[in-house]
Design a protein around this motif. Structure first.
Motif, PDB file in Angstrom:
ATOM      1  N   SER A  11       0.292  -1.493   0.210  1.00  0.00           N
ATOM      2  CA  SER A  11      -0.410  -0.064   0.289  1.00  0.00           C
ATOM      3  C   SER A  11       0.849   1.117  -0.194  1.00  0.00           C
ATOM      4  N   SER A  12       2.630   1.180   0.492  1.00  0.00           N
ATOM      5  CA  SER A  12       2.972   2.217   0.582  1.00  0.00           C
ATOM      6  C   SER A  12       3.548   2.376  -0.894  1.00  0.00           C
ATOM      7  N   SER A  13       3.660   1.877  -1.330  1.00  0.00           N
ATOM      8  CA  SER A  13       3.658   1.839  -3.137  1.00  0.00           C
ATOM      9  C   SER A  13       3.302   2.712  -4.432  1.00  0.00           C
ATOM     10  N   CYS A  14       2.066   2.431  -3.439  1.00  0.00           N
ATOM     11  CA  CYS A  14       0.452   3.013  -4.636  1.00  0.00           C
ATOM     12  C   CYS A  14       1.360   4.522  -5.363  1.00  0.00           C
ATOM     13  N   SER A  15       1.018   4.585  -6.719  1.00  0.00           N
ATOM     14  CA  SER A  15       1.336   4.977  -7.163  1.00  0.00           C
ATOM     15  C   SER A  15       0.364   7.019  -7.340  1.00  0.00           C
ATOM     16  N   SER A  16      -0.296   6.039  -6.740  1.00  0.00           N
ATOM     17  CA  SER A  16      -2.039   7.646  -6.985  1.00  0.00           C
ATOM     18  C   SER A  16      -1.596   8.005  -5.234  1.00  0.00           C
ATOM     19  N   VAL A  17      -0.704   8.226  -4.917  1.00  0.00           N
ATOM     20  CA  VAL A  17      -1.274   8.194  -3.716  1.00  0.00           C
ATOM     21  C   VAL A  17       0.082   9.064  -2.943  1.00  0.00           C
ATOM     22  N   GLY A  18       1.234   8.956  -4.032  1.00  0.00           N
ATOM     23  CA  GLY A  18       1.846   9.675  -3.647  1.00  0.00           C
ATOM     24  C   GLY A  18       3.496   8.868  -2.969  1.00  0.00           C
ATOM     25  N   SER A  19       4.564   9.383  -2.771  1.00  0.00           N
ATOM     26  CA  SER A  19       5.601   8.688  -2.475  1.00  0.00           C
ATOM     27  C   SER A  19       5.536   8.432  -0.776  1.00  0.00           C
ATOM     28  N   LEU A  21       2.574   8.188   2.894  1.00  0.00           N
ATOM     29  CA  LEU A  21       1.351   8.229   3.543  1.00  0.00           C
ATOM     30  C   LEU A  21       1.416   8.987   4.094  1.00  0.00           C
ATOM     31  N   LYS A  22       0.012   9.696   4.948  1.00  0.00           N
ATOM     32  CA  LYS A  22      -0.047  10.431   5.922  1.00  0.00           C
ATOM     33  C   LYS A  22       0.937  10.038   7.699  1.00  0.00           C
ATOM     34  N   ASN A  23       0.436  10.103   8.191  1.00  0.00           N
ATOM     35  CA  ASN A  23       0.840  10.084   9.101  1.00  0.00           C
ATOM     36  C   ASN A  23      -0.486   9.450   9.787  1.00  0.00           C
ATOM     37  N   CYS A  24      -0.531   8.419  10.878  1.00  0.00           N
ATOM     38  CA  CYS A  24      -1.566   8.337  12.052  1.00  0.00           C
ATOM     39  C   CYS A  24      -1.130   8.767  13.105  1.00  0.00           C
ATOM     40  N   HIS A  25      -1.962   9.030  14.169  1.00  0.00           N
ATOM     41  CA  HIS A  25      -1.667   9.460  15.231  1.00  0.00           C
ATOM     42  C   HIS A  25      -0.136   9.007  16.592  1.00  0.00           C
ATOM     43  N   CYS A  26       0.297   7.934  15.923  1.00  0.00           N
ATOM     44  CA  CYS A  26       1.072   6.877  16.680  1.00  0.00           C
ATOM     45  C   CYS A  26       2.181   7.994  16.211  1.00  0.00           C
ATOM     46  N   GLY A  27       2.113   8.517  14.526  1.00  0.00           N
ATOM     47  CA  GLY A  27       3.198   9.080  14.240  1.00  0.00           C
ATOM     48  C   GLY A  27       4.028   7.704  12.873  1.00  0.00           C
ATOM     49  N   TRP A  36     -15.031  -3.456   2.765  1.00  0.00           N
ATOM     50  CA  TRP A  36     -15.818  -5.095   2.176  1.00  0.00           C
ATOM     51  C   TRP A  36     -17.006  -4.066   2.942  1.00  0.00           C
ATOM     52  N   SER A  37     -17.632  -3.352   3.634  1.00  0.00           N
ATOM     53  CA  SER A  37     -18.612  -3.227   3.966  1.00  0.00           C
ATOM     54  C   SER A  37     -19.944  -3.371   3.186  1.00  0.00           C
ATOM     55  N   LEU A  38     -21.189  -3.286   3.300  1.00  0.00           N
ATOM     56  CA  LEU A  38     -22.037  -3.349   2.090  1.00  0.00           C
ATOM     57  C   LEU A  38     -22.722  -2.180   1.902  1.00  0.00           C
ATOM     58  N   ARG A  39     -22.014  -0.847   3.266  1.00  0.00           N
ATOM     59  CA  ARG A  39     -22.085   1.300   2.588  1.00  0.00           C
ATOM     60  C   ARG A  39     -21.324   1.058   1.863  1.00  0.00           C
ATOM     61  N   ASN A  40     -20.098   0.675   2.335  1.00  0.00           N
ATOM     62  CA  ASN A  40     -19.138   0.734   0.876  1.00  0.00           C
ATOM     63  C   ASN A  40     -18.036   0.559   0.773  1.00  0.00           C
ATOM     64  N   PRO A  41     -18.623  -0.718  -0.367  1.00  0.00           N
ATOM     65  CA  PRO A  41     -17.787  -1.484  -0.705  1.00  0.00           C
ATOM     66  C   PRO A  41     -16.906  -1.195  -1.749  1.00  0.00           C
ATOM     67  N   GLY A  42     -15.588  -1.669  -2.038  1.00  0.00           N
ATOM     68  CA  GLY A  42     -14.730  -1.226  -2.788  1.00  0.00           C
ATOM     69  C   GLY A  42     -13.887   0.333  -2.429  1.00  0.00           C
ATOM     70  N   ARG A  43     -14.441   0.950  -1.237  1.00  0.00           N
ATOM     71  CA  ARG A  43     -13.103   2.225  -1.371  1.00  0.00           C
ATOM     72  C   ARG A  43     -12.519   1.969  -0.327  1.00  0.00           C
ATOM     73  N   ARG A  44     -11.032   2.138  -0.950  1.00  0.00           N
ATOM     74  CA  ARG A  44     -10.378   3.104   0.112  1.00  0.00           C
ATOM     75  C   ARG A  44      -9.900   3.589   1.580  1.00  0.00           C
ATOM     76  N   PHE A  45      -9.816   2.615   2.935  1.00  0.00           N
ATOM     77  CA  PHE A  45      -9.426   4.219   3.410  1.00  0.00           C
ATOM     78  C   PHE A  45      -8.088   3.693   4.458  1.00  0.00           C
ATOM     79  N   LEU A  46      -7.213   4.714   5.217  1.00  0.00           N
ATOM     80  CA  LEU A  46      -6.071   4.683   6.072  1.00  0.00           C
ATOM     81  C   LEU A  46      -6.983   4.693   6.864  1.00  0.00           C
ATOM     82  N   THR A  47      -5.677   3.890   7.813  1.00  0.00           N
ATOM     83  CA  THR A  47      -6.197   3.236   8.990  1.00  0.00           C
ATOM     84  C   THR A  47      -4.505   3.594   9.950  1.00  0.00           C
ATOM     85  N   CYS A  48      -4.811   3.835  11.056  1.00  0.00           N
ATOM     86  CA  CYS A  48      -3.098   2.917  11.914  1.00  0.00           C
ATOM     87  C   CYS A  48      -2.718   1.342  11.167  1.00  0.00           C
TER      88      CYS A  48
END
Length: 135
Positions: A11-19, A21-27, A36-48
């Motif tokens: 995930s850290s090398s995805c070209s659409s993100v840039g070089s 990723l945004k840092n989480c609260h842990c730094g 893969w929830s029914l509400r947001n299938p296929g949507r990507r998100f950043l997490t810790c």
């Protein structure tokens, strides 16, 4: 089976993100997951990056619209149906394996019983022949 989200490989090398990723609260750099929830299938998100991390969460891409959303929802529904079918097949297979093992155990026991009675018959025939030859 993915209920909420699955990590996206490299995930850290995805070209659409840039070089970076945004840092989480842990730094640490966040990790990209796909919902893969029914509400947001296929949507990507950043997490810790940690499994039980700092609860950092941020959408990575925009919501799907129109036909794209319909296709993603349809494919996700098909995935769910196929996972349920696979689960049923696995359960049936496990039951068949149990039945086969039970039959094999029963056949093995039956084989020992037949062998025992064969020996008994040989002994009885031998005894009868010996008693008959002495008369």
């Amino acid at each position: 089976m993915f209920k909420y989200g699955s990590p996206i490989p490299n995930s850290s090398s995805c070209s659409s993100v840039g070089s970076e990723l945004k840092n989480c609260h842990c730094g640490q750099p966040g990790k990209i997951f796909m919902s893969w929830s029914l509400r947001n299938p296929g949507r990507r998100f950043l997490t810790c990056y940690k499994l039980e991390g700092c609860k950092f969460f941020e959408r990575y891409d925009n919501d799907f619209t129109g036909r794209t959303k319909d296709v993603v929802v349809h494919l996700n529904n098909m995935r769910i149906v196929l996972e349920e079918k696979l689960s049923l097949v696995e359960e049936r297979l496990a039951m068949e394996v149990e039945k086969k093992l039970a039959v094999e155990a029963r056949n093995k026991k039956l084989g020992r019983t037949v062998k025992f009675f064969s020996y008994v018959m040989v002994v009885l025939v031998g005894v009868l022949m010996m008693t008959h030859s002495h008369k």
